[in-house]
Design an enzyme around this catalytic site. Structure first.
Site, PDB file in Angstrom:
ATOM      1  N   GLU A 260      49.932  -1.181  36.677  1.00 13.79           N
ATOM      2  CA  GLU A 260      50.783  -2.414  37.458  1.00 13.79           C
ATOM      3  C   GLU A 260      50.129  -2.235  38.721  1.00 13.79           C
ATOM      4  OE1 GLU A 260      52.001  -4.250  35.405  1.00 13.79           O
ATOM      5  OE2 GLU A 260      53.173  -3.136  33.887  1.00 13.79           O
TER       6      GLU A 260
ATOM      7  N   CYS B 207      54.774  -7.386  44.613  1.00  9.98           N
ATOM      8  CA  CYS B 207      53.602  -7.714  43.788  1.00  9.98           C
ATOM      9  C   CYS B 207      53.754  -8.838  43.481  1.00  9.98           C
ATOM     10  CB  CYS B 207      53.190  -6.712  42.800  1.00  9.98           C
ATOM     11  SG  CYS B 207      54.836  -6.449  41.498  1.00  9.98           S
TER      12      CYS B 207
HETATM   13  P1  NAD Z   1      49.212   2.721  46.699  1.00 11.47           P
HETATM   14  O1  NAD Z   1      48.145   2.506  45.641  1.00 11.47           O
HETATM   15  O2  NAD Z   1      48.588   2.913  48.108  1.00 11.47           O
HETATM   16  O3  NAD Z   1      49.931   3.958  46.213  1.00 11.47           O
HETATM   17  C1  NAD Z   1      50.898   4.012  45.189  1.00 11.47           C
HETATM   18  C2  NAD Z   1      50.928   5.355  44.777  1.00 11.47           C
HETATM   19  O4  NAD Z   1      49.732   5.983  44.184  1.00 11.47           O
HETATM   20  C3  NAD Z   1      51.588   6.195  45.797  1.00 11.47           C
HETATM   21  O5  NAD Z   1      52.640   7.038  45.128  1.00 11.47           O
HETATM   22  C4  NAD Z   1      50.379   7.012  46.191  1.00 11.47           C
HETATM   23  O6  NAD Z   1      50.873   8.197  46.761  1.00 11.47           O
HETATM   24  C5  NAD Z   1      49.714   7.286  45.014  1.00 11.47           C
HETATM   25  N1  NAD Z   1      48.225   7.626  45.059  1.00 11.47           N
HETATM   26  C6  NAD Z   1      47.435   7.480  46.410  1.00 11.47           C
HETATM   27  N2  NAD Z   1      46.114   7.906  45.959  1.00 11.47           N
HETATM   28  C7  NAD Z   1      46.079   8.233  44.730  1.00 11.47           C
HETATM   29  C8  NAD Z   1      45.283   8.713  43.679  1.00 11.47           C
HETATM   30  N3  NAD Z   1      43.947   8.957  44.212  1.00 11.47           N
HETATM   31  N4  NAD Z   1      45.478   9.140  42.538  1.00 11.47           N
HETATM   32  C9  NAD Z   1      46.777   8.861  42.066  1.00 11.47           C
HETATM   33  N5  NAD Z   1      47.769   8.177  42.774  1.00 11.47           N
HETATM   34  C10 NAD Z   1      47.314   8.105  44.067  1.00 11.47           C
HETATM   35  O7  NAD Z   1      50.165   1.474  46.767  1.00 11.47           O
HETATM   36  P2  NAD Z   1      50.927   0.994  47.740  1.00 11.47           P
HETATM   37  O8  NAD Z   1      50.403   0.712  48.847  1.00 11.47           O
HETATM   38  O9  NAD Z   1      52.227   2.083  47.778  1.00 11.47           O
HETATM   39  O10 NAD Z   1      52.053  -0.233  47.022  1.00 11.47           O
HETATM   40  C11 NAD Z   1      51.616  -1.407  47.415  1.00 11.47           C
HETATM   41  C12 NAD Z   1      50.732  -2.215  46.097  1.00 11.47           C
HETATM   42  O11 NAD Z   1      51.518  -1.988  44.893  1.00 11.47           O
HETATM   43  C13 NAD Z   1      50.494  -3.437  46.136  1.00 11.47           C
HETATM   44  O12 NAD Z   1      49.092  -4.020  45.964  1.00 11.47           O
HETATM   45  C14 NAD Z   1      51.400  -4.229  45.137  1.00 11.47           C
HETATM   46  O13 NAD Z   1      51.134  -5.358  44.877  1.00 11.47           O
HETATM   47  C15 NAD Z   1      51.502  -3.136  44.054  1.00 11.47           C
HETATM   48  N6  NAD Z   1      52.644  -3.186  43.357  1.00 11.47           N
HETATM   49  C16 NAD Z   1      52.219  -3.579  41.992  1.00 11.47           C
HETATM   50  C17 NAD Z   1      53.270  -3.716  41.110  1.00 11.47           C
HETATM   51  C18 NAD Z   1      53.182  -4.261  39.695  1.00 11.47           C
HETATM   52  O14 NAD Z   1      54.173  -3.899  38.830  1.00 11.47           O
HETATM   53  N7  NAD Z   1      52.173  -4.787  39.364  1.00 11.47           N
HETATM   54  C19 NAD Z   1      54.705  -3.375  41.727  1.00 11.47           C
HETATM   55  C20 NAD Z   1      54.908  -2.998  42.868  1.00 11.47           C
HETATM   56  C21 NAD Z   1      53.866  -3.018  43.652  1.00 11.47           C
END
Ligand code: NAD
Length: 466
Positions: free
Chosen positions: A240, A274
Site C-alpha cells: 500500500e 496517502c
Molecule cells: P517509508 O516508506 O519511508 O517507511 C515506511 C516503513 O518502511 C517504515 O516502517 C520504515 O522503517 C520501513 N522501511 C524503510 N526502509 C525499508 C526497507 N528497505 N525495507 C523494508 N522496510 C523499510 O514511508 P513513510 O515516509 O513512513 O510513510 C509515508 C508514505 O506512506 C507516503 O508515501 C504515503 O502515501 C504512504 N502511505 C500509503 C498508505 C496506503 O495505504 N496506500 C497509507 C499510509 C501511508
C-alpha cells in the site's frame, strides 16, 4: 511508562535504544528500546513457533480472543489517542477518530472469515478451493496512521490464523509499544511480536526465510525496494504505497458547500494521508470562488500543538518531512501565486501554515509529486476531458474525487479515473468490508474486504474423482 518491545510473550528491553521526538516541540519525548537483528530473529522464531497452535484454533476461538483485544483497546482509547498526538502530532479529535476507527476495524476483521468454496460437484468430480493461513506475517507500517494501520494488518493476519511480527515506523513507535504492553496477556505468546527499529530492520524482515508474507504500507520508493527484496524467496506481498490524488471540481458545484470538504480532504492530518487530495482541478467558472474559499479556510485554520483545544492542524510528523514540505513551499512561491500560508510557522516544532497555491502550471514539482503536507495546488480547466487526462498522467493511482451537483455526471467522470478508489461528493469513506487497493505504482494487491482477507491465505484446490 517504561516502554518495552513484545517478543515471545515477554515485554523486553532492546539491545539498542531510540529517541522519539515530539513533533510539536522538536524535543526528545522518550527514549525507548529498539531491536538488533538477533532480537528480530527471536521475534520471528517466536511467531513461527506459535503458528501451529494458533492456526489450529477455529475462527470462533480466534474471534473471541481478538474481541478481547478490541475491548482492551476501547477501555484505554483515550490513553492511546493522547499518546498518538504526542508522537504523531495530529489534533486530539483526529487521534480519537483514528483510535475509534482502529477498534471498529479490528472488530470488523474479527467478524470475517475465509472458508471452502465448492467450484464444481457432479457425478464424476468434486473440486473444492480451501484456504489456509500462510505462517508468519511481517507487517511494516508508516508514521501517518500508526494505530489504524497496525490494526488493519493485525486484524486480518490473526483472524485467518497467521502470527505476526509488526514493526512501526521509527518516528511513531510509542502507541505500538503501549499496544504491546496491553496485548501481552490477551493472546498466546508469540502470536503478536512488536519490535522497533531505526529504519534498519525492515529490509531484514523482507528477506527473512521464516516470514511468509510481507504486508507493507509506506512510500512507493521503499515499496519498490521491498518488492525486490521479497523476490529472493517469492514471499506473498501486499504493498500500500503513495498517491497523488486529484479532486476534479465540475462547473455545477455549490462552492460554499464543497470548499470545506475539499479543504479537509487536503489538510486533515496536515496533509499526511496517502489518500489526501494533493491537487485540485476546478472548472474555470468556479475557479475564482473556490480559490477564495480555500484561502479563507486556510487563514481560519488553527495551527498548533495537537493537544491544545481548538487546534485544527498539527505539526508535520518529523523533521525530514518538514524539510521536504518546506522545499515544496519554494516551488509554490516560484511557480504559482500563493494566496494563503506559504511559510513555516516561526516556533519550535515542525509547523507549516496551510498553503493554497493558484495559477500554478501542471508541470510544477508540487503538482507532479506527492507533497504529503499542507500545501495544495489548485488549477483551472475548461474541458473536463482535459482535467481527467491530467489526473491520469501520473505513475500514481491511489484515490481521487469528483465534486458535482449531478451525481450521474460525477459517476461518469469517476469511471474514467485510473485509481483504486474514487469518491463522488465525499472523501475518505473506507468501510473495512470494501476492498482498498492502489492502481499503477500506488500499490500491489490490496487490503480490506473479503479479497484483502484472502491475501493472508493460500488457496488449495482439492480435485477429487468420484
Ligand atoms: P517509508 O516508506 O519511508 O517507511 C515506511 C516503513 O518502511 C517504515 O516502517 C520504515 O522503517 C520501513 N522501511 C524503510 N526502509 C525499508 C526497507 N528497505 N525495507 C523494508 N522496510 C523499510 O514511508 P513513510 O515516509 O513512513 O510513510 C509515508 C508514505 O506512506 C507516503 O508515501 C504515503 O502515501 C504512504 N502511505 C500509503 C498508505 C496506503 O495505504 N496506500 C497509507 C499510509 C501511508
Amino acid at each position: 511508562m517504561a516502554y518495552k518491545m513484545l517478543i515471545d510473550g515477554e515485554l523486553v528491553d532492546g539491545a539498542l535504544t531510540l529517541d522519539v521526538v515530539n513533533p510539536a516541540t522538536g524535543a526528545v519525548a522518550e527514549t525507548i528500546p529498539r531491536a538488533d537483528e538477533a532480537q528480530l530473529n527471536k521475534a520471528v522464531a517466536a511467531a513461527k513457533a506459535a503458528f501451529p497452535a494458533w492456526s489450529a484454533l477455529s475462527f470462533a476461538e480466534r474471534r473471541a480472543k481478538l474481541e478481547k483485544v478490541a475491548d482492551a483497546l476501547e477501555a484505554r482509547a483515550d490513553e492511546f489517542a493522547r499518546l498518538l498526538v504526542l508522537e504523531q502530532g495530529k489534533p486530539l479529535p483526529q487521534a480519537q477518530g483514528e483510535v475509534a476507527g482502529a477498534i471498529f476495524g479490528l472488530r470488523t476483521f474479527a467478524a470475517m472469515e475465509t472458508g471452502s468454496r465448492t467450484i464444481r460437484e457432479n457425478d464424476v468430480e468434486r473440486i473444492v478451493e480451501q484456504r489456509s493461513p500462510l505462517g508468519v506475517v511481517g507487517a511494516i507500517m508508516p508514521w501517518n496512521f500508526p494505530v489504524m494501520l497496525m490494526m488493519m494488518k493485525i486484524g486480518p493476519a490473526l483472524i485467518t490464523g497467521n502470527t505476526i511480527v509488526a514493526k512501526p515506523a521509527p518516528t511513531t513507535p510509542l502507541t505500538a509499544l503501549l499496544f504491546a504492553e496491553m496485548v501481552k496477556d490477551l493472546l498466546p505468546k508469540g502470536v503478536i511480536n512488536i519490535i522497533i527499529d531505526a529504519n534498519d530492520l525492515g529490509a531484514v524482515m523482507t528477506q527473512h526465510p521464516d516470514i511468509a508474507k510481507v504486508s507493507f504500507t509506506g512510500s512507493t520508493a521503499t515499496g519498490k525496494k521491498v518488492m525486490q527484496s521479497v523476490a529472493s524467496s517469492l514471499k506473498r506481498l501486499t504493498l500500500e504505497l503513495g498517491g497523488n490524488d486529484a479532486a476534479i471540481v465540475l462547473d455545477d458545484v455549490d462552492v460554499k458547500d464543497v470548499a470545506p470538504k475539499i479543504f479537509d480532504a487536503a489538510m486533515t492530518n496536515a496533509g499526511q494521508i496517502c489518500l489526501a487530495t494533493k491537487r485540485v482541478y476546478a472548472h474555470s467558472s468556479v475557479y475564482e470562488q473556490l480559490c477564495a474559499e480555500l484561502a479563507r479556510l486556510a487563514d481560519e485554520a488553527v495551527v498548533d500543538d495537537g493537544l491544545k483545544q481548538g487546534t485544527t492542524i498539527g505539526p508535520l510528523q518529523n523533521k525530514a518531512q518538514y524539510e521536504k514540505v518546506k522545499a515544496y513551499l519554494d516551488d509554490a512561491r516560484n511557480d504559482g501565486n500563493v494566496i494563503a500560508g506559504g511559510h513555516a510557522v516561526e516556533r519550535e516544532g515542525y509547523f507549516i501554515s496551510p498553503t493554497i497555491v493558484r495559477d500554478i502550471p501542471n508541470s510544477s514539482r508540487l503538482v507532479q509529486e506527492e507533497q504529503f503536507g499542507p500545501v495544495l495546488p489548485v488549477m483551472s480547466f475548461d474541458n473536463v476531458e482535459d482535467a481527467i487526462a491530467k489526473t491520469n498522467d501520473t505513475d500514481y493511482g491511489l484515490g481521487g474525487s469528483v465534486w458535482t451537483s449531478d451525481v450521474e455526471r460525477g459517476f461518469a467522470v469517476a469511471s474514467k479515473m485510473q485509481s483504486g478508489t474514487v469518491w463522488v461528493n465525499k472523501w475518505l469513506d473506507m468501510p473495512f468490508d470494501v476492498p482498498f487497493r492502489g492502481a499503477k505504482q500506488s500499490g500491489l494487491g490490496g487490503e480490506n474486504g473479503q479479497e484483502g482477507l484472502e491475501e493472508y491465505t493460500q488457496a488449495r484446490i482439492v480435485n477429487v474423482a468420484l
